[in-house]
Design a protein around this motif. Structure first.
Motif, PDB file in Angstrom:
ATOM      1  N   ALA A 137      84.861  50.027  55.976  1.00 49.18           N
ATOM      2  CA  ALA A 137      86.159  50.155  55.308  1.00 49.18           C
ATOM      3  C   ALA A 137      87.047  51.202  55.967  1.00 49.18           C
ATOM      4  O   ALA A 137      88.243  51.271  55.683  1.00 49.18           O
ATOM      5  CB  ALA A 137      85.954  50.507  53.833  1.00 49.18           C
ATOM      6  N   LEU A 138      86.479  52.017  56.853  1.00 49.88           N
ATOM      7  CA  LEU A 138      87.232  53.096  57.505  1.00 49.88           C
ATOM      8  C   LEU A 138      87.502  52.795  58.981  1.00 49.88           C
ATOM      9  O   LEU A 138      87.810  53.696  59.749  1.00 49.88           O
ATOM     10  CB  LEU A 138      86.450  54.418  57.386  1.00 49.88           C
ATOM     11  N   GLY A 139      87.415  51.524  59.363  1.00 52.87           N
ATOM     12  CA  GLY A 139      87.548  51.172  60.776  1.00 52.87           C
ATOM     13  C   GLY A 139      88.881  51.525  61.391  1.00 52.87           C
ATOM     14  O   GLY A 139      88.944  51.960  62.544  1.00 52.87           O
ATOM     15  N   THR A 140      89.985  51.341  60.660  1.00 52.03           N
ATOM     16  CA  THR A 140      91.290  51.640  61.263  1.00 52.03           C
ATOM     17  C   THR A 140      91.487  53.141  61.412  1.00 52.03           C
ATOM     18  O   THR A 140      92.064  53.604  62.411  1.00 52.03           O
ATOM     19  CB  THR A 140      92.437  51.025  60.443  1.00 52.03           C
ATOM     20  N   GLN A 141      91.000  53.930  60.457  1.00 46.91           N
ATOM     21  CA  GLN A 141      91.112  55.389  60.593  1.00 46.91           C
ATOM     22  C   GLN A 141      90.287  55.872  61.794  1.00 46.91           C
ATOM     23  O   GLN A 141      90.726  56.734  62.559  1.00 46.91           O
ATOM     24  CB  GLN A 141      90.636  56.085  59.315  1.00 46.91           C
ATOM     25  N   GLY A 142      89.094  55.302  61.964  1.00 50.47           N
ATOM     26  CA  GLY A 142      88.276  55.678  63.107  1.00 50.47           C
ATOM     27  C   GLY A 142      88.910  55.293  64.429  1.00 50.47           C
ATOM     28  O   GLY A 142      88.847  56.039  65.408  1.00 50.47           O
ATOM     29  N   ALA A 143      89.554  54.121  64.470  1.00 51.88           N
ATOM     30  CA  ALA A 143      90.193  53.669  65.702  1.00 51.88           C
ATOM     31  C   ALA A 143      91.417  54.509  66.046  1.00 51.88           C
ATOM     32  O   ALA A 143      91.704  54.759  67.227  1.00 51.88           O
ATOM     33  CB  ALA A 143      90.572  52.195  65.584  1.00 51.88           C
ATOM     34  N   VAL A 144      92.170  54.954  65.043  1.00 49.70           N
ATOM     35  CA  VAL A 144      93.306  55.842  65.307  1.00 49.70           C
ATOM     36  C   VAL A 144      92.814  57.129  65.964  1.00 49.70           C
ATOM     37  O   VAL A 144      93.440  57.645  66.907  1.00 49.70           O
ATOM     38  CB  VAL A 144      94.077  56.147  64.014  1.00 49.70           C
ATOM     39  N   ALA A 145      91.690  57.656  65.484  1.00 42.88           N
ATOM     40  CA  ALA A 145      91.141  58.865  66.092  1.00 42.88           C
ATOM     41  C   ALA A 145      90.755  58.631  67.550  1.00 42.88           C
ATOM     42  O   ALA A 145      90.870  59.534  68.391  1.00 42.88           O
ATOM     43  CB  ALA A 145      89.939  59.356  65.291  1.00 42.88           C
TER      44      ALA A 145
END
Length: 565
Positions: A137-145
């Motif tokens: 569920a946190l894939g987009t936040q991880g990819a932004v990082a």
């Protein structure tokens, strides 16, 4: 334009100042190298390289286990550099002669996921681990990082050369949904991302109302993840859905087609279960239901059998209601290409991001740097299997490009590896064409001396393979990189240099996302969630240490004979 990613003036001047001091040391050690051709860099070999921000300097490692076995991550020592000489010897003095030819970043297997989609089989994860990940569920936040890390680094650590481009080698989306593609493109080109589908005011996935097979972060009740030390985090799901922003990459980017971009969950033939995408119910079978093993078995060996199995569940359940969302519809390969011409996602470009025509094929050529060319391939077989193959038309086209650009160094990019191109069955996307497998493609590439590397993903594992041809000039390296969804959540920098002695070097340092190693469960900001994304992936019940690969498959200097000298 000074300072742009394509400002190539005075690049040779970086060679003496910022290359590894390991060159001369490795040459001196070559006589004592093991039969495998591996030479470990000496202590201090990184002193003249700018290793900060890469796994040469530091990496995430597990700390002490708490009750249940959950481990917080912390900062650990960086991984060493290995000089690999299977295809060419490492000559002393090459560090003083080198010229930087290209520097770029490979992303792979980001798997941007609509976790609330009814078109998923999370309940089979006890048998098929990738069906559900506690961190997804946190894939987009991880990819932004990760995007922020690439932008902050800006240059290769060995050459100081600005990144020429970024290439994402497939499984950009998890379930080839239009909304997943939209989020992926905004990640790389910049823009706001709201990782939520269905109802606007509540989370409708299994982490909110599913069985105890999942980590349910906002519930106090037990589940099999809390039994392993996962904790309750009030507000987690609402924070996961919150709008956040990607700055976008500062360099041109290109995308390669993967099996999860091509088919339902990367394994099911298109059309068989497409009704599930826009459904108003989501299935959630308890762990005791015998249908779980039947569905898992069909996914692995007979995807066409899923139609009747899921058709029965439409009648019997169990299921819970979800809000239908038209943005979940699947995209076709042709739509994938066309979407890369959307002016809203141009970002740093180029227009089309390598694709030659909005109605053209899913493969293309592009300039990485002057004298260095990339060929993006499509190795997906749409019949309903995860592994790949290649039709004859595309293979002959690739060989023509290798001849056309015979005076340039060429790298090919694909999603599948040579060892996972085993789908000998006909491909519905290329009717009537013979299908070629990994060994066939390796043999074809060896016929062209200007081919120096094959860069790919799919296995979620780091691996380097030396493909030795009939002579040194007909040999190349295969470079396989771990994913950014499963731990260790990596991407890779590749730097190509002319060593001035008849050899080339390809440096392969790995990088992690720009997020804190130790997550704070009370920090539900986008940055805090990016940190938690990595930590949860390490603690996933299906964590596989083999995905790290051997130490000699991570940070490397790959030697090969310069084919154009």
């Amino acid at each position: 334009m000074s300072g742009s990613p394509h400002d190539h003036r005075s690049r040779a001047g970086f060679s003496r100042r910022t290359f590894l001091a390991a060159g001369a040391a490795a040459g001196a050690m070559a006589a004592g190298a093991s039969a495998s051709g591996l030479v470990r860099a000496e202590p201090g070999a990184l002193q003249s390289a700018n290793a900060a921000g890469t796994t040469l300097a530091q990496v995430a490692v597990p700390g002490r286990a708490r009750k249940g076995g959950y481990r917080k991550l912390t900062q650990g020592r960086g991984w060493p550099l290995y000089v690999r000489q299977e295809l060419a010897p490492a000559h002393s003095g090459r560090d003083a002669k080198r010229t930087a030819l290209a520097s770029f970043v490979q992303l792979t297997d980001i798997h941007v996921t609509d976790v609330q989609s009814p078109a998923r089989f999370e309940y089979v994860h006890p048998i098929q681990g990738p069906a559900y990940r506690p961190q997804e569920a946190l894939g987009t936040q991880g990819a932004v990082a990760l995007v922020k890390r690439i932008n902050a680094l800006a240059v290769g650590p060995f050459t100081g050369r600005r990144f020429d481009c970024v290439v994402s080698t497939g499984d950009n989306t998890d379930n080839h949904e239009l909304i997943e593609l939209t989020w992926f493109q905004r990640l790389l080109s910049g823009g706001e991302i709201t990782p939520n589908t269905g109802a606007r005011d509540r989370f409708e996935g299994v982490q909110a109302q599913g069985s105890d097979l999942y980590w349910r972060p906002e519930l106090a009740s037990r589940d099999i993840y809390k039994d392993r030390g996962f904790v309750q985090i009030p507000g987690y799901l609402r924070a996961a859905m919150r709008t956040h922003r990607s700055p976008g990459l500062n360099t041109p980017w290109y995308a390669v087609f993967g099996n999860h971009d091509d088919q339902f969950l990367g394994t099911v033939p298109n059309g068989v279960l497409d009704w599930m995408y826009l459904s108003g119910v989501k299935f959630d079978l308890p762990g005791t239901d015998p249908a779980i093993s039947q569905i898992a078995g069909a996914m692995a060996s007979n995807p066409s059998a899923l139609g009747p199995l899921l058709g029965q569940l439409r009648v019997t359940g169990p299921s819970f209601p979800v809000t239908p969302d038209a943005r979940r519809r699947p995209f076709s390969p042709q739509e994938f290409v066309r979407r890369h011409f959307d002016p809203a996602i141009t970002g740093p470009g180029p227009v089309g991001h390598g694709f030659s025509d909005p109605n053209g094929p899913t493969w293309y050529t592009f300039t990485i740097a002057p004298g260095v060319r990339g060929i993006a391939m499509n190795t997906c077989n749409s019949l309903g299997i995860a592994d790949g193959s290649m039709g004859e038309k595309q293979l002959r086209w690739i060989e023509r490009q290798l001849v056309r650009y015979r005076d340039e160094l060429v790298l090919v990019f694909s999603h599948h590896t040579s060892g996972t191109m085993t789908a000998a069955l006909p491909n519905p996307e290329t009717p009537g064409e013979r299908q070629y497998l990994g060994d066939d493609l390796v043999a074809a590439l060896k016929r062209h001396p200007n081919l120096i590397a094959w860069v790919n993903g799919h296995t979620h594992k780091n691996q380097m393979i030396a493909h030795r041809g009939a002579d040194p000039k007909h040999s190349f390296w295969e470079i396989n990189t771990a994913s950014h969804i499963d731990f260790p959540q990596l991407a890779r920098i590749l730097e190509i240099t002319d060593n001035g002695d008849g050899t080339l070097s390809i440096f392969t340092p790995l990088i992690e996302a720009d997020s804190a190693y130790t997550a704070d469960e009370d920090d539900l900001s986008a940055a805090g969630l990016a940190s938690l994304y990595r930590e949860l992936s390490y603690n996933d019940l299906h964590y596989d240490a083999e995905l790290l690969g051997k130490a000699t498959d991570r940070n490397c200097e790959l030697l090969l004979t310069h084919p154009l000298r």
